[in-house]
Write an enzyme that holds these catalytic residues in place. Structure first.
Site, PDB file in Angstrom:
ATOM      1  N   ASP A   1      70.418  38.927 -25.065  1.00  0.00           N
ATOM      2  CA  ASP A   1      70.204  39.389 -23.804  1.00  0.00           C
ATOM      3  C   ASP A   1      68.674  38.337 -23.853  1.00  0.00           C
ATOM      4  O   ASP A   1      67.903  39.262 -24.767  1.00  0.00           O
ATOM      5  CB  ASP A   1      70.251  40.873 -23.105  1.00  0.00           C
TER       6      ASP A   1
ATOM      7  N   ASP B   1      75.258  34.370 -18.832  1.00  0.00           N
ATOM      8  CA  ASP B   1      75.305  35.697 -17.812  1.00  0.00           C
ATOM      9  C   ASP B   1      74.865  35.159 -16.547  1.00  0.00           C
ATOM     10  O   ASP B   1      75.813  35.333 -15.118  1.00  0.00           O
ATOM     11  CB  ASP B   1      74.508  36.952 -17.501  1.00  0.00           C
TER      12      ASP B   1
END
Length: 188
Positions: A147, A161
């Site tokens: 991330d 995401d």
């Protein structure tokens, strides 16, 4: 998985598929092509961004994009959203694989362009995070997702995401408008 297929309109049994589903015509094949093109685009964009983050940003200071409001910061997330469920990485891997299978099955009955785009976003995002779960450390089916998009006072996330959230949001809108994946419109 059967419940998701029932809601979206895919019969539970293979016999039902064979008996009820005519061979997809050119329109259906174009929608399937759109689904896979969107999925491939989302997947490659996510994969490329993660490769860049790992190569250039990991083990370095975060890059401020908009002051403290938005930064790029490399984070390895073994859990789900907000880092929840770090002990369940294998389960998240199985869920992502199940989503991919359901979307592949739904593709056979797809005649709606908006649904093709929505499912393509979900598929690309699921494949992006599944790739991390399979191939990144600490090991197969236990890998941590990369991330890097870090808004202030929110969870760090990635482009996969984002694709999943956008696809899910589009599905909610399509469902409220009564548009089914097969292109029919219903009013409940």
């Amino acid at each position: 998985m059967a419940e998701a297929e029932r809601i979206i309109g895919t019969p539970d049994s293979e016999k039902a598929d064979e008996a009820e589903a005519p061979a997809p015509g050119p329109r259906g094949k174009r929608r399937i092509a759109v689904l896979f093109a969107v999925a491939l685009f989302a997947y490659l964009l996510d994969l490329g961004s993660k490769m860049l983050v790992v190569a250039k940003l990991e083990h370095h200071a975060p890059i401020e994009i908009i002051g403290d409001l938005l930064k790029f910061e490399a984070v390895r997330n073994p859990g789900a959203a907000f880092g929840i469920g770090e002990a369940f990485t294998v389960i998240f891997t199985v869920i992502a694989a199940a989503v991919i299978v359901v979307i592949a099955r739904l593709a056979r009955k797809l005649y709606s362009l908006p649904w093709a785009i929505a499912l393509g976003l979900l598929l690309g995002g699921a494949l992006g995070n599944l790739t991390d779960r399979i191939f990144r450390a600490p090991g197969v089916f236990e890998g941590a997702v990369v991330d890097f998009i870090a808004p202030a006072h929110f969870a760090v996330f990635n482009l996969a995401d984002s694709a999943i959230v956008c696809g899910g949001f589009l599905i909610v809108i399509l469902s409220f408008r009564g548009l089914d994946p097969d292109g029919t419109v219903h009013k409940d």
